[in-house]
Design a protein around this motif. Structure first.
Motif, short mmCIF file in Angstrom:
data_model
loop_
_atom_site.label_atom_id
_atom_site.label_comp_id
_atom_site.label_asym_id
_atom_site.label_seq_id
_atom_site.Cartn_x
_atom_site.Cartn_y
_atom_site.Cartn_z
N LYS A 187 0.84 -1.21 0.00
CA LYS A 187 0.00 0.00 0.00
C LYS A 187 0.87 1.26 0.00
CE LYS A 187 -3.89 -2.01 2.56
NZ LYS A 187 -4.69 -1.94 3.81
N PHE A 188 1.95 1.21 0.79
CA PHE A 188 2.86 2.35 0.86
C PHE A 188 3.50 2.64 -0.51
CE2 PHE A 188 7.41 3.51 1.34
CZ PHE A 188 7.25 4.81 1.82
N GLU A 189 3.97 1.59 -1.17
CA GLU A 189 4.61 1.75 -2.48
C GLU A 189 3.62 2.21 -3.54
OE1 GLU A 189 6.50 -1.99 -3.13
OE2 GLU A 189 8.15 -1.58 -1.75
N ALA A 190 2.38 1.72 -3.45
CA ALA A 190 1.35 2.17 -4.38
C ALA A 190 1.06 3.65 -4.15
CB ALA A 190 0.08 1.35 -4.19
N GLY A 191 1.07 4.07 -2.88
CA GLY A 191 0.86 5.47 -2.56
C GLY A 191 1.95 6.36 -3.10
N LEU A 192 3.21 5.90 -3.02
CA LEU A 192 4.34 6.66 -3.57
C LEU A 192 4.18 6.89 -5.06
CD1 LEU A 192 7.55 5.22 -1.83
CD2 LEU A 192 6.41 7.42 -1.42
N LYS A 193 3.74 5.81 -5.77
CA LYS A 193 3.54 5.95 -7.22
C LYS A 193 2.44 6.95 -7.54
CE LYS A 193 5.15 1.30 -8.38
NZ LYS A 193 4.77 -0.05 -8.91
N ALA A 194 1.48 7.04 -6.61
CA ALA A 194 0.37 7.98 -6.82
C ALA A 194 0.70 9.38 -6.30
CB ALA A 194 -0.89 7.46 -6.13
N GLY A 195 1.93 9.56 -5.78
CA GLY A 195 2.35 10.87 -5.30
C GLY A 195 2.03 11.16 -3.85
N LYS A 196 1.63 10.12 -3.11
CA LYS A 196 1.31 10.33 -1.70
C LYS A 196 2.53 10.03 -0.84
CE LYS A 196 -3.55 8.97 -2.29
NZ LYS A 196 -4.59 8.00 -1.87
N LEU A 197 2.92 10.98 -0.03
CA LEU A 197 4.07 10.79 0.86
C LEU A 197 3.57 10.42 2.24
CD1 LEU A 197 6.32 13.81 -0.21
CD2 LEU A 197 6.53 11.41 -0.88
N THR A 198 3.74 9.17 2.61
CA THR A 198 3.32 8.69 3.93
C THR A 198 4.49 7.99 4.60
OG1 THR A 198 2.53 6.61 2.97
CG2 THR A 198 0.91 8.37 3.23
N LYS A 199 4.37 7.75 5.89
CA LYS A 199 5.43 7.09 6.64
C LYS A 199 5.44 5.60 6.29
CE LYS A 199 7.17 6.44 11.34
NZ LYS A 199 6.91 6.69 12.79
N PRO A 200 6.61 5.05 5.92
CA PRO A 200 6.65 3.62 5.58
C PRO A 200 6.41 2.75 6.81
CG PRO A 200 8.87 4.52 5.68
CD PRO A 200 7.93 5.69 5.80
N PRO A 201 5.84 1.58 6.63
CA PRO A 201 5.60 0.70 7.79
C PRO A 201 6.91 0.18 8.36
CG PRO A 201 5.15 -0.47 5.73
CD PRO A 201 5.40 0.97 5.36
N ALA A 202 6.92 -0.08 9.65
CA ALA A 202 8.12 -0.58 10.33
C ALA A 202 8.22 -2.09 10.14
CB ALA A 202 8.08 -0.23 11.80
N ARG A 203 9.38 -2.56 9.73
CA ARG A 203 9.59 -3.99 9.56
C ARG A 203 9.64 -4.68 10.93
NH1 ARG A 203 11.85 -7.24 5.48
NH2 ARG A 203 12.83 -9.14 6.26
N PRO A 204 8.87 -5.75 11.13
CA PRO A 204 8.88 -6.43 12.44
C PRO A 204 10.25 -7.04 12.74
CG PRO A 204 7.06 -7.19 11.05
CD PRO A 204 7.96 -6.39 10.18
N GLU A 205 10.57 -7.10 14.01
CA GLU A 205 11.81 -7.73 14.44
C GLU A 205 11.49 -9.07 15.10
OE1 GLU A 205 14.25 -5.30 16.85
OE2 GLU A 205 14.34 -3.64 15.42
N LEU A 206 12.31 -10.07 14.81
CA LEU A 206 12.12 -11.38 15.40
C LEU A 206 12.97 -11.52 16.66
CD1 LEU A 206 12.09 -13.71 12.27
CD2 LEU A 206 10.16 -13.03 13.67
N PRO A 207 12.40 -12.01 17.75
CA PRO A 207 13.16 -12.19 19.00
C PRO A 207 14.33 -13.16 18.80
CG PRO A 207 10.80 -12.43 19.38
CD PRO A 207 11.00 -12.39 17.90
N GLU A 208 15.40 -12.95 19.54
CA GLU A 208 16.60 -13.79 19.39
C GLU A 208 16.33 -15.25 19.69
OE1 GLU A 208 19.91 -12.36 21.59
OE2 GLU A 208 19.94 -10.38 20.63
N HIS A 209 15.38 -15.54 20.59
CA HIS A 209 15.14 -16.93 20.97
C HIS A 209 14.56 -17.77 19.83
CE1 HIS A 209 10.99 -15.45 21.63
NE2 HIS A 209 10.64 -16.70 21.43
N LEU A 210 14.16 -17.09 18.75
CA LEU A 210 13.62 -17.82 17.60
C LEU A 210 14.70 -18.22 16.60
CD1 LEU A 210 10.31 -15.89 16.85
CD2 LEU A 210 10.61 -18.03 18.09
N ALA A 211 15.92 -17.82 16.85
CA ALA A 211 17.01 -18.10 15.91
C ALA A 211 17.08 -19.57 15.48
CB ALA A 211 18.34 -17.64 16.49
#
Length: 355
Positions: A290-314
């Motif tokens: 949705k964010f990238e589609a908005g950029l193509k349409a000229g909308k400047l919005t805050k990009p979503p934050a990429r989730p972080e995986l806890p270390e215990h899941l390594a």
């Protein structure tokens, strides 16, 4: 001993549009899309195949527990093979399950449906739902396919498709007979291909891919085997997967199948642990689109934050490494070579020579 859906399948007509060549029907878990009109009795016959396959996979003691998506499992059937290929079907395939779209695509001729005197009918002695059952098994096991190795994904699909089936019933008690006939037919087909190309026929022994090569085989290696090594080698990969899967289910561990059940349970542990984090990443990727589609349409919005995986899941993140740990369960202290020797000796006692 038997899985049956007798008198339990209802068909709903969603749409019949001759102008658009769009015919849609539904059963409890499945939706069928055809580009040609078929009589309702044959549609119901298909629905029995689909629902019986769903129930059979549910009954196999692997704790797979398939569930249909909200919009149901979808299958697209094409009157002409050329339309099947245009829609994305592989030219060398009899049918295909599309992992990304979760849909089965299959040309009608692949299971013996042809047009005669203006009507599509079963062709006697040709009508065969084996390919269909194989692809349905993939479809209902969809959630597990990213986590299980190729030999099990294809071995499970081949296994279910070889169980004798008739009129909404899988005769599980005769799974051995079905597997034996499948293996022998695969050998005959491989020899036929060899003869047609002026090559030497294989012996009467089943030329199985060594387990040391089959077990770690990647999806890409499996799927491109036919293109790189020839059709006979593609067939060999499928029947080798069936031979190994059937052995673990019905022969190894005194026929109790505890090793493969525990193995799949252990793979399931990774799925359960990572499930909430996979959901977060799916939501992230949806927001990213949705964010990238908005950029193509000229909308400047805050990009979503990429989730972080806890270390215990390594320990769970590397699927190949995790699967290698899991396979120690069915190896039960044996080397792969020792397991292969036991497999060949067991099949020899069944009257099937595996080399």
């Amino acid at each position: 001993r038997e899985v049956s859906v007798d008198n339990q399948v209802e068909i709903t007509t969603v749409r019949e549009d001759a102008a658009e060549k769009d015919y849609v029907y539904r059963s409890e878990h499945f939706e069928f899309h055809l580009d040609f009109k078929l009589n309702k009795l044959l549609i119901k016959d298909w629905a029995y195949v689909f629902e019986a396959t769903f129930k059979t996979v549910s009954k196999i003691p692997w704790n797979i527990n398939p569930e249909a998506p909200e919009d149901l499992f979808k299958t697209y059937v094409y009157a002409n093979r050329s339309d099947y290929i245009k829609a994305g079907g592989s030219p060398s395939s009899a049918g295909i399950y599309m992992l990304r779209s979760r849909r089965i695509m299959i040309p009608a001729a692949s299971f013996g449906i042809k047009k005669e005197r203006g009507e599509y009918k079963k062709i006697r002695d040709v009508y065969d739902v084996t390919t269909l059952v194989h692809e349905i098994t993939h479809q209902v096991m969809h959630e597990w396919l990213p986590d299980i190795p190729m030999w099990l994904a294809e071995g499970a699909a081949e296994y279910v498709s070889t169980i004798p089936y008739r009129g909404g019933r899988f005769n599980v008690a005769n799974a051995k007979r079905g597997a034996r006939e499948y293996i022998q037919n695969s050998l005959r087909y491989s020899n036929m291909i060899a003869r047609s190309r002026g090559m030497k026929e294989k012996s009467r022994e089943i030329d199985m891919i060594p387990l040391g090569e089959l077990i770690p085989m990647s999806a890409r290696e499996f799927q491109t085997r036919g293109a790189t090594l020839g059709q006979a080698e593609a067939i060999r990969a499928y029947y080798s997967s069936l031979i190994f899967t059937y052995y673990l289910m019905h022969v190894d561990d005194r026929g109790q199948g505890r090793g493969i059940i525990s193995y799949i349970d252990k793979i399931g542990e990774r799925r359960r642990v990572l499930a909430p984090y996979r959901a977060k990443f799916e939501a992230y990727y949806a927001e990213r689109e949705k964010f990238e589609a908005g950029l193509k349409a000229g909308k400047l919005t805050k990009p979503p934050a990429r989730p972080e995986l806890p270390e215990h899941l390594a320990p769970y993140l590397d699927g190949d490494e995790w699967e290698a740990k899991c396979r120690e369960i069915f190896l039960q202290g044996r080397s792969i070579e020792e397991l292969e020797t036991e497999l060949k000796e067991a099949y020899k006692r069944m009257g099937i020579k595996v080399k």
